[in-house]
Design an enzyme around this catalytic site. Structure first.
Site, PDB file in Angstrom:
ATOM      1  N   CYS A   1     -28.829  15.214  62.301  1.00 17.94           N
ATOM      2  CA  CYS A   1     -28.849  13.902  61.637  1.00 17.94           C
ATOM      3  C   CYS A   1     -27.441  13.313  61.627  1.00 17.94           C
ATOM      4  CB  CYS A   1     -29.371  14.054  60.214  1.00 17.94           C
ATOM      5  SG  CYS A   1     -29.367  12.484  59.322  1.00 17.94           S
TER       6      CYS A   1
ATOM      7  N   CYS B   1     -24.128  13.506  54.686  1.00 17.09           N
ATOM      8  CA  CYS B   1     -24.448  13.945  53.320  1.00 17.09           C
ATOM      9  C   CYS B   1     -23.892  15.358  53.109  1.00 17.09           C
ATOM     10  CB  CYS B   1     -25.949  13.934  53.089  1.00 17.09           C
ATOM     11  SG  CYS B   1     -26.708  12.377  53.585  1.00 17.09           S
TER      12      CYS B   1
ATOM     13  N   CYS C   1     -26.144  18.593  52.747  1.00 15.96           N
ATOM     14  CA  CYS C   1     -27.311  18.790  53.617  1.00 15.96           C
ATOM     15  C   CYS C   1     -27.061  19.680  54.829  1.00 15.96           C
ATOM     16  CB  CYS C   1     -27.830  17.426  54.071  1.00 15.96           C
ATOM     17  SG  CYS C   1     -29.372  17.549  55.003  1.00 15.96           S
TER      18      CYS C   1
ATOM     19  N   CYS D   1     -46.112  15.602  52.172  1.00 14.88           N
ATOM     20  CA  CYS D   1     -44.855  14.854  52.379  1.00 14.88           C
ATOM     21  C   CYS D   1     -44.204  15.311  53.681  1.00 14.88           C
ATOM     22  CB  CYS D   1     -43.870  15.135  51.259  1.00 14.88           C
ATOM     23  SG  CYS D   1     -44.526  14.846  49.632  1.00 14.88           S
TER      24      CYS D   1
ATOM     25  N   CYS E   1     -46.900  10.980  52.092  1.00 17.08           N
ATOM     26  CA  CYS E   1     -45.542  10.580  51.714  1.00 17.08           C
ATOM     27  C   CYS E   1     -44.643  10.901  52.905  1.00 17.08           C
ATOM     28  CB  CYS E   1     -45.092  11.372  50.487  1.00 17.08           C
ATOM     29  SG  CYS E   1     -43.388  11.031  50.005  1.00 17.08           S
TER      30      CYS E   1
ATOM     31  N   CYS F   1     -40.885   6.898  45.799  1.00 17.59           N
ATOM     32  CA  CYS F   1     -40.476   8.216  45.326  1.00 17.59           C
ATOM     33  C   CYS F   1     -38.956   8.229  45.415  1.00 17.59           C
ATOM     34  CB  CYS F   1     -41.093   9.303  46.221  1.00 17.59           C
ATOM     35  SG  CYS F   1     -40.489  10.957  45.869  1.00 17.59           S
TER      36      CYS F   1
ATOM     37  N   ARG G   1     -40.603  14.958  39.278  1.00 17.10           N
ATOM     38  CA  ARG G   1     -40.827  16.138  40.122  1.00 17.10           C
ATOM     39  C   ARG G   1     -39.664  17.122  40.061  1.00 17.10           C
ATOM     40  NH1 ARG G   1     -41.996  14.513  45.573  1.00 17.10           N
ATOM     41  NH2 ARG G   1     -44.009  13.988  44.681  1.00 17.10           N
TER      42      ARG G   1
END
Ligand code: SAM
Ligand code: DTB
Ligand code: SF4
Length: 355
Positions: A61, A65, A68, A105, A136, A196, A268
């Protein structure tokens, strides 16, 4: 709780920083009592919604971040995998349904979906939808048009987190702005999908940042229907690998404050559950968490085994929440059946009325 009493309850979008800080400052017992009271006014206190997560495109990616495992800039030993084919995703979705999940998801490690990948995502979503699961996806940044296409393909929820406060944000991510995230969220909302959106705590931020994150979420024009609270999973090779542990009571406070600020959202208990004791998880449920990721894998890290969750549910007397659609159908049946409503059905009505 009666409908009259429930409808009198105010859903606020004008929380002040002082009010949110005051909730964090409450003695734990007072905070838990308040959160559990709000929880009972809006939900079956013993029902927990189960979502199963599948990483459909792994690693490489372009974002940076710092928590991550999937970022190209982080030197983690992750095997990069291209976008899964539809049948493999369908198999997982069938399995998730068989195991009792109500929502499926799908996560893809993208800064934003690639044009070719996006076409395939639309087909995958239509396929999963035919199984009768709520759908999702979390695919990174979206354009307005992409949001509408996802809605048309049958996507119910889009996950896109603010992650932390606006103030702490650039200590964690530099390749995408806070405003970019807010823009994606408004495209999702305007396209008619459910939102979400939550964040991560335990990234070395101050409590004022946790206040800032929850304040921003609670003051959005509409509360996200689902608020994932992630506790940082420390991943070797990421800049946050050696971050000091957050006091677990502080994580539980965040859940309780989220419940009070966003009374009708599903809160959640997300990443980090694997590092929580049964007792800490029980406190999270008491604080108002009513949704979890169910199944042994999150995206690239482990989650408690389904059997472990089933055992804990048994010990705590918790049960899986039905899908919204099932709950609505049941409540219609119950309404025609001598006019008696069970508590679950009342809540389903109420939730339908909210959104
Ligand atoms: N690329 C997409 C995006 O960022 O929107 C989708 C996937 S991304 C992994 C979804 C969310 O997972 C992140 O926003 C973050 O809140 C959470 N997350 C990722 N890695 C995490 C970690 N190590 N610990 C806790 N939460 C994490
Ligand atoms: C969210 O807020 N948490 C989930 C989901 N949305 C996509 C992801 C958690 C990821 C945990 C780290 C990993 O497994 O790589
Ligand atoms: Fe990419 Fe999402 Fe990971 Fe950030 S959190 S690096 S956007 S996969």
């Amino acid at each position: 709780m009666s409908k009259t009493a429930e409808s009198a309850q105010e859903i606020r979008h004008d929380w002040s920083r002082k009010e949110v800080q005051a909730l964090f400052d409450l003695p734990m017992n007072d905070l838990m009592f308040q959160a559990q009271t709000v929880h009972r006014q809006n939900f079956d206190p013993n029902a927990v919604q189960l979502s199963t997560l599948l990483n459909i495109k792994t690693g490489a990616c372009a974002e940076d971040c710092s928590y991550c495992s999937q970022s190209v800039v982080n030197d983690t030993s992750l095997k990069v995998e291209p976008l899964m084919d539809e049948e493999t995703v369908m198999e997982s979705a069938r399995e998730a349904k068989k195991n009792g999940a109500s929502r499926f998801c799908m996560g893809a490690a993208w800064r934003s979906p690639t044009p070719k990948g996006f076409e395939r995502i639309l087909e995958i979503i239509s396929g999963v939808k035919t199984l009768g699961l709520e759908t999702c996806a979390t695919l990174g940044m979206l354009s307005n048009e992409q949001a509408h296409q996802l809605k048309e393909a049958g996507l119910d929820y889009y996950n896109h987190n603010l992650d932390t406060s606006a103030e702490y944000y650039d200590k964690v991510i530099t390749t995408r702005t806070y405003q970019d995230r807010l823009d994606t969220l408004s495209f999702v909302r305007d396209a008619g999908m459910k939102v979400c959106c939550g964040g991560i705590v335990g990234m070395g931020e101050e409590q004022t940042d946790r206040v800032g994150l929850l304040l921003t979420l609670a003051n959005l024009d509409h509360h996200p229907e689902s608020v994932p609270m992630n506790l940082l999973v420390k991943i070797e090779g990421t800049p946050l690998a050696d971050t000091e542990d957050l006091d677990i009571f502080e994580f539980i406070r965040c859940i309780a404050v989220a419940r009070i600020l966003m009374p009708r959202s599903m809160v959640r208990l997300s990443a980090g559950r694997q590092s929580l004791s049964d007792e800490a998880q029980a406190m999270c449920y008491l604080a108002g968490a009513n949704s979890i990721f169910y199944g042994e894998r999150l995206l690239t890290t482990d989650n408690p085994e389904a059997d472990q969750d089933r055992m804990l549910f048994g010990r705590l007397g918790l049960h899986p929440m039905e899908t919204e659609a099932d709950a609505a159908r049941e409540s219609e049946l119950a309404a025609t059946d001598a006019g008696t409503h069970t508590q679950v059905n009342e809540q389903a009505d109420e939730q339908q009325a909210v959104h």
